[in-house]
Motif scaffolding. Structure first.
Motif, PDB file in Angstrom:
ATOM      1  N   GLN A 136       0.838  -1.198   0.000  1.00 54.13           N
ATOM      2  CA  GLN A 136       0.000   0.000   0.000  1.00 54.13           C
ATOM      3  C   GLN A 136       0.873   1.248   0.000  1.00 54.13           C
ATOM      4  OE1 GLN A 136      -3.005   0.205   3.096  1.00 54.13           O
ATOM      5  NE2 GLN A 136      -4.134   1.721   1.908  1.00 54.13           N
ATOM      6  N   LEU A 137       0.637   2.174  -0.939  1.00 58.95           N
ATOM      7  CA  LEU A 137       1.454   3.382  -1.049  1.00 58.95           C
ATOM      8  C   LEU A 137       0.722   4.621  -0.551  1.00 58.95           C
ATOM      9  CD1 LEU A 137       2.983   2.745  -4.593  1.00 58.95           C
ATOM     10  CD2 LEU A 137       3.845   2.033  -2.362  1.00 58.95           C
ATOM     11  N   ALA A 138      -0.608   4.599  -0.601  1.00 54.94           N
ATOM     12  CA  ALA A 138      -1.389   5.717  -0.047  1.00 54.94           C
ATOM     13  C   ALA A 138      -2.578   5.131   0.697  1.00 54.94           C
ATOM     14  CB  ALA A 138      -1.854   6.658  -1.146  1.00 54.94           C
ATOM     15  N   ALA A 139      -2.810   5.654   1.875  1.00 56.08           N
ATOM     16  CA  ALA A 139      -3.829   5.101   2.766  1.00 56.08           C
ATOM     17  C   ALA A 139      -5.243   5.303   2.216  1.00 56.08           C
ATOM     18  CB  ALA A 139      -3.727   5.755   4.135  1.00 56.08           C
ATOM     19  N   ASP A 140      -6.174   4.493   2.673  1.00 53.70           N
ATOM     20  CA  ASP A 140      -7.589   4.698   2.372  1.00 53.70           C
ATOM     21  C   ASP A 140      -7.981   6.095   2.829  1.00 53.70           C
ATOM     22  OD1 ASP A 140      -7.324   1.963   2.026  1.00 53.70           O
ATOM     23  OD2 ASP A 140      -9.139   1.444   3.149  1.00 53.70           O
ATOM     24  N   ALA A 141      -8.626   6.845   1.953  1.00 55.18           N
ATOM     25  CA  ALA A 141      -9.101   8.176   2.347  1.00 55.18           C
ATOM     26  C   ALA A 141     -10.173   8.642   1.380  1.00 55.18           C
ATOM     27  CB  ALA A 141      -7.954   9.179   2.376  1.00 55.18           C
ATOM     28  N   ARG A 142     -10.904   9.654   1.828  1.00 57.34           N
ATOM     29  CA  ARG A 142     -11.836  10.342   0.939  1.00 57.34           C
ATOM     30  C   ARG A 142     -11.066  11.508   0.344  1.00 57.34           C
ATOM     31  NH1 ARG A 142     -15.719  14.615   1.101  1.00 57.34           N
ATOM     32  NH2 ARG A 142     -17.615  14.075  -0.032  1.00 57.34           N
ATOM     33  N   ARG A 143     -10.939  11.531  -0.983  1.00 58.63           N
ATOM     34  CA  ARG A 143     -10.107  12.558  -1.610  1.00 58.63           C
ATOM     35  C   ARG A 143     -10.854  13.229  -2.750  1.00 58.63           C
ATOM     36  NH1 ARG A 143      -6.209   8.140  -0.850  1.00 58.63           N
ATOM     37  NH2 ARG A 143      -4.616   8.852   0.612  1.00 58.63           N
ATOM     38  N   ASP A 144     -10.456  14.443  -3.043  1.00 63.75           N
ATOM     39  CA  ASP A 144     -10.995  15.154  -4.189  1.00 63.75           C
ATOM     40  C   ASP A 144     -10.492  14.459  -5.457  1.00 63.75           C
ATOM     41  OD1 ASP A 144     -12.349  17.840  -4.975  1.00 63.75           O
ATOM     42  OD2 ASP A 144     -10.599  17.627  -6.286  1.00 63.75           O
ATOM     43  N   LEU A 145     -11.411  14.052  -6.323  1.00 68.88           N
ATOM     44  CA  LEU A 145     -11.035  13.265  -7.498  1.00 68.88           C
ATOM     45  C   LEU A 145     -10.090  14.038  -8.412  1.00 68.88           C
ATOM     46  CD1 LEU A 145     -11.510  10.732  -9.358  1.00 68.88           C
ATOM     47  CD2 LEU A 145     -13.319  12.053 -10.426  1.00 68.88           C
ATOM     48  N   ALA A 146     -10.471  15.273  -8.755  1.00 69.67           N
ATOM     49  CA  ALA A 146      -9.676  16.048  -9.715  1.00 69.67           C
ATOM     50  C   ALA A 146      -8.263  16.277  -9.194  1.00 69.67           C
ATOM     51  CB  ALA A 146     -10.373  17.370 -10.002  1.00 69.67           C
ATOM     52  N   ALA A 147      -8.156  16.623  -7.921  1.00 72.90           N
ATOM     53  CA  ALA A 147      -6.861  17.006  -7.360  1.00 72.90           C
ATOM     54  C   ALA A 147      -5.926  15.812  -7.166  1.00 72.90           C
ATOM     55  CB  ALA A 147      -7.065  17.725  -6.031  1.00 72.90           C
ATOM     56  N   PHE A 148      -6.502  14.614  -7.020  1.00 72.68           N
ATOM     57  CA  PHE A 148      -5.651  13.482  -6.655  1.00 72.68           C
ATOM     58  C   PHE A 148      -4.763  13.012  -7.816  1.00 72.68           C
ATOM     59  CE2 PHE A 148      -4.896   8.951  -5.424  1.00 72.68           C
ATOM     60  CZ  PHE A 148      -4.123   9.236  -4.310  1.00 72.68           C
ATOM     61  N   GLY A 149      -5.121  13.385  -9.058  1.00 73.56           N
ATOM     62  CA  GLY A 149      -4.306  12.989 -10.209  1.00 73.56           C
ATOM     63  C   GLY A 149      -2.863  13.420 -10.046  1.00 73.56           C
ATOM     64  N   GLU A 150      -2.679  14.633  -9.551  1.00 70.62           N
ATOM     65  CA  GLU A 150      -1.321  15.160  -9.392  1.00 70.62           C
ATOM     66  C   GLU A 150      -0.531  14.341  -8.364  1.00 70.62           C
ATOM     67  OE1 GLU A 150      -1.377  19.390  -8.804  1.00 70.62           O
ATOM     68  OE2 GLU A 150       0.757  19.384  -8.279  1.00 70.62           O
ATOM     69  N   THR A 151      -1.194  14.063  -7.234  1.00 70.87           N
ATOM     70  CA  THR A 151      -0.546  13.239  -6.194  1.00 70.87           C
ATOM     71  C   THR A 151      -0.161  11.879  -6.768  1.00 70.87           C
ATOM     72  OG1 THR A 151      -2.097  14.277  -4.682  1.00 70.87           O
ATOM     73  CG2 THR A 151      -0.788  12.452  -3.813  1.00 70.87           C
ATOM     74  N   LEU A 152      -1.101  11.318  -7.529  1.00 70.72           N
ATOM     75  CA  LEU A 152      -0.872   9.983  -8.078  1.00 70.72           C
ATOM     76  C   LEU A 152       0.326   9.992  -9.036  1.00 70.72           C
ATOM     77  CD1 LEU A 152      -1.978   7.092  -8.111  1.00 70.72           C
ATOM     78  CD2 LEU A 152      -3.399   7.734 -10.064  1.00 70.72           C
ATOM     79  N   SER A 153       0.455  11.088  -9.784  1.00 69.93           N
ATOM     80  CA  SER A 153       1.564  11.137 -10.748  1.00 69.93           C
ATOM     81  C   SER A 153       2.920  11.172 -10.042  1.00 69.93           C
ATOM     82  CB  SER A 153       1.412  12.345 -11.677  1.00 69.93           C
ATOM     83  OG  SER A 153       1.678  13.529 -10.962  1.00 69.93           O
ATOM     84  N   THR A 154       2.940  11.666  -8.805  1.00 71.07           N
ATOM     85  CA  THR A 154       4.212  11.655  -8.057  1.00 71.07           C
ATOM     86  C   THR A 154       4.492  10.281  -7.470  1.00 71.07           C
ATOM     87  OG1 THR A 154       3.197  12.280  -5.965  1.00 71.07           O
ATOM     88  CG2 THR A 154       3.896  14.076  -7.415  1.00 71.07           C
ATOM     89  N   ILE A 155       3.438   9.486  -7.300  1.00 70.17           N
ATOM     90  CA  ILE A 155       3.620   8.144  -6.742  1.00 70.17           C
ATOM     91  C   ILE A 155       4.053   7.172  -7.838  1.00 70.17           C
ATOM     92  CG2 ILE A 155       2.441   6.191  -5.625  1.00 70.17           C
ATOM     93  CD1 ILE A 155       0.565   8.224  -4.297  1.00 70.17           C
ATOM     94  N   ALA A 156       3.477   7.339  -9.039  1.00 63.37           N
ATOM     95  CA  ALA A 156       3.729   6.384 -10.118  1.00 63.37           C
ATOM     96  C   ALA A 156       5.163   6.500 -10.638  1.00 63.37           C
ATOM     97  CB  ALA A 156       2.734   6.624 -11.253  1.00 63.37           C
ATOM     98  N   ASP A 157       5.780   5.357 -10.912  1.00 59.49           N
ATOM     99  CA  ASP A 157       7.073   5.362 -11.586  1.00 59.49           C
ATOM    100  C   ASP A 157       6.849   5.746 -13.046  1.00 59.49           C
ATOM    101  OD1 ASP A 157       8.371   4.597  -9.330  1.00 59.49           O
ATOM    102  OD2 ASP A 157       8.451   2.456  -9.837  1.00 59.49           O
ATOM    103  N   ASP A 158       7.935   6.125 -13.721  1.00 59.73           N
ATOM    104  CA  ASP A 158       7.827   6.495 -15.136  1.00 59.73           C
ATOM    105  C   ASP A 158       7.241   5.354 -15.956  1.00 59.73           C
ATOM    106  OD1 ASP A 158       8.352   9.050 -15.585  1.00 59.73           O
ATOM    107  OD2 ASP A 158      10.444   8.798 -16.276  1.00 59.73           O
ATOM    108  N   GLY A 159       6.146   5.635 -16.613  1.00 57.85           N
ATOM    109  CA  GLY A 159       5.559   4.640 -17.511  1.00 57.85           C
ATOM    110  C   GLY A 159       4.827   3.516 -16.820  1.00 57.85           C
ATOM    111  N   GLU A 160       4.705   3.586 -15.509  1.00 54.92           N
ATOM    112  CA  GLU A 160       4.035   2.511 -14.767  1.00 54.92           C
ATOM    113  C   GLU A 160       2.537   2.483 -15.101  1.00 54.92           C
ATOM    114  OE1 GLU A 160       4.432   2.839 -10.529  1.00 54.92           O
ATOM    115  OE2 GLU A 160       4.173   0.663 -10.236  1.00 54.92           O
TER     116      GLU A 160
END
Lengths: 271, 355
Positions: A136-160
């Motif tokens: 697990q890389l990010a905990a269960d949470a209620r998050r703003d859908l639009a805003a979370f894309g940016e966070t996710l892009s920092t978590i993802a490896d290149d091309g993952e």
């Protein structure tokens, strides 16, 4: 001896019964709207009968504790804790989001369930499935859908590869595919659902490690403490808190509770 | 063995051979999580009530989602306590009973699911109970109240006139068309800044007030109607408060509270007397949380004395929501063999004649 996994947090009412070695003996999932409360106990009865087993054969319960429908998740959690109390056996809480994600444990990439939580928010978490490891890389949470894309892009490896599942998956794909770094987003499933065999798979290993024999006492001690993880305050409560804290605080839409909070107390913070 | 067989075997054995029947009952229809063990429908072996009043106080009323969450937290705790207080284990009791409606649906689901699971885990018969039937049978716990009788059930969720026949069937003669009396108390108390719950708050405030200060409307509806309506009265109080505040006058809280309370009591008393005459009954049972109101009890006592009728009020701890009354009502069904199966579910609204 067997473990029973129960999840009623989403549109599915799902049950799985398995042994300590992790073998699923029976797993049933129904998708009948607004019938979880009616059907849960009769289906447990049917499943035991089909396996020629008794409730007294159970040595533990695995409960899907949400997030999800408030009313829905309470039905499964109430049954799980009452079963644990009545039979004097332990009950283990497992995230319903984690169980949904775990159904993709054979894929390689990030697994991100996105379940509609209203007002532009989703219940979500981030897992990585790789070479048989599931973390697990990010905990269960209620998050703003639009805003979370940016966070996710920092978590993802290149091309993952990012696998999305849930009723907000298509929308998330639309919103996030513009993000740099998120080049491969695959919508794996468009429904918010949990299968209890995945809940069982997640729970049984943890259970096997800590499960004492039935004769060793202190069983069902956590039945009283088991509650759903709503990841969100009741609306009236959020509004009340906001008023108490003054206007500079976040509104109810942005009130997020994270189960990471080690103290066990519900706390609020903005994501 | 399947639950349905195990339960049936257990029922047939116990109903024949046991000289006393102990029922573990649950109640979660509103904001009290309760469990009790009742012997033979009248002896209270234990009665545990986890009240949520303090958690709803800040909202000035019951918030359904907050109530449902609290029920999940409390449900096994109160069951455990009720069994411990009765010095029994789950294996010792003879049936599981639960309120199946009417009430807050999310709240009811918690109690019903817990009860079904308890019955299933212990191979015991399951009995779903109508919440109002519980209020009626509360009288059996502390008073010798044999039907036939007339009942006035007044609480935060209900205002009903019911006829209970000698056979135990229940007929609804009248009900509120809008707010329940207790609900009107809560709303007026909130408007007066008296806090929650409104019943005791208004009663205390009214103690030094003049009931004739303002004549608020008494909605008697059609001449022969046994129905109630309290929303007009509530609005009249709000209007008065508004007018006074706009005029810059200070609110005479005690007088307003006393005038409001007097209007509610007038209506309840008139309708109850009308129902006594209409049905020819000699016994009036007052039940529900508002039965705790001393003003109402005193007025009904006088009215019943004048009419030559007997007034029965259960012990106050059995007037507010509790599980003991559910166990008392369930005993009647146990005796009749009217048992439920595992498909039992919660119902937000549930006609009393189907109890």
């Amino acid at each position: 001896m067997a473990l029973l996994a129960i999840d009623t947090a989403t549109t599915t009412l799902s049950l799985a019964l398995g042994d300590r070695a992790g073998h699923v003996l029976a797993a049933w999932t129904t998708r009948v709207a607004r019938m979880h409360a009616t059907l849960l106990n009769p289906l447990i009865d049917e499943m035991l009968a089909a396996l020629n087993m008794d409730l007294s054969d159970l040595e533990g319960v695995i409960a899907g504790v949400g997030p999800g429908s408030y009313t829905g998740v309470r039905i499964g959690v109430t049954a799980a804790k009452t079963l644990a109390f009545a039979l004097g056996i332990p009950v283990l809480p497992v995230s319903s989001l984690a169980a949904a994600a775990y159904s993709l444990r054979c894929c390689t990439g990030l697994v991100v369930p996105v379940w509609d939580a209203r007002r532009g928010a989703v219940y979500t978490a981030v897992y990585r499935s790789q070479h048989g490891h599931f973390s697990q890389l990010a905990a269960d949470a209620r998050r703003d859908l639009a805003a979370f894309g940016e966070t996710l892009s920092t978590i993802a490896d290149d091309g993952e590869t990012v696998y999305l599942l849930g009723d907000s998956a298509l929308q998330a794909q639309r919103e996030w595919q513009e993000q740099s770094g998120l080049t491969r987003i695959i919508v794996y499933g468009e429904t918010t659902e949990v299968r209890a065999e995945d809940l069982f798979a997640l729970g049984c290993e943890r259970f096997a490690q800590r499960l004492p024999g039935r004769e060793e006492g202190s069983h069902g001690e956590n039945a009283n403490a088991l509650v759903p993880r709503y990841l969100q305050l009741a609306e009236a409560e959020a509004r009340w808190l906001q008023k108490e804290r003054g206007s500079e605080d976040d509104g109810p839409e942005r009130t997020i509770i994270s189960p990471d909070d080690r103290s066990g107390h519900r706390s609020c913070h903005a994501d | 063995m399947r639950w349905s067989e195990a339960m049936r075997v257990r029922y047939e054995r116990d109903a024949k051979a046991c000289d006393r029947i102990d029922i573990l009952a649950l109640e979660s229809s509103c904001d009290e999580t309760a469990a009790a063990v009742i012997r033979d429908g009248r002896i209270v072996l234990s009665s545990v009530v986890a009240s949520q009043i303090s958690s709803h106080q800040r909202f000035g009323g019951v918030v359904p989602e907050v109530a449902s969450r609290a029920h999940v937290e409390q449900v096994t705790v109160v069951i455990e306590q009720a069994l411990a207080d009765a010095q029994l284990t789950l294996g010792d009791v003879h049936a599981i009973a639960v309120t199946r409606g009417p009430g807050l649906i999310g709240a009811l689901f918690v109690g019903v699911t817990a009860a079904k699971t308890l019955a299933q885990a212990s191979g015991l018969p399951l009995i779903g109970v109508h919440h109002l039937a519980g209020h009626l049978y509360a009288a059996a716990l502390s008073q010798d109240a044999e039907p036939p009788l007339l009942a006035l059930v007044v609480s935060g969720g209900h205002t009903e006139l019911l006829y209970v026949s000698a056979q135990g069937t229940i007929e609804q003669l009248g009900k509120t068309r809008d707010d329940a009396a207790g609900e009107a108390y809560d709303k007026v108390a909130r408007a007066l800044g008296l806090g929650y719950p409104g019943g005791p708050a208004i009663q205390d405030a009214a103690a030094g007030g003049d009931p004739a200060f303002i004549r608020f409307p008494r909605a008697l509806l059609e001449e022969d109607s046994l129905d109630f309506s309290f929303s007009g009265l509530k609005s009249a109080v709000m209007l008065h408060l508004d007018r006074e505040r706009k005029a810059g006058r200070s609110i005479r809280v005690a007088d307003v509270a006393a005038s409001f309370q007097s209007a509610v009591t007038d209506v309840l008393e008139k309708k109850a007397l009308l129902a006594l005459v209409r049905t020819g009954q000699q016994t009036l049972l007052l039940a529900g949380g508002v039965a705790a109101n001393a003003h109402l009890r005193a007025r009904l006592q006088t009215a019943c004395d004048d009419a030559g009728a007997r007034l029965i009020v259960p012990e106050l701890r059995f007037c507010t929501d509790n599980a003991a009354m559910i166990g008392a009502a369930a005993y009647v069904r146990y005796k009749q063999g009217k048992l439920d199966d595992l498909t039992l579910t919660a119902q937000a609204s549930l006609p009393i004649d189907q109890w």
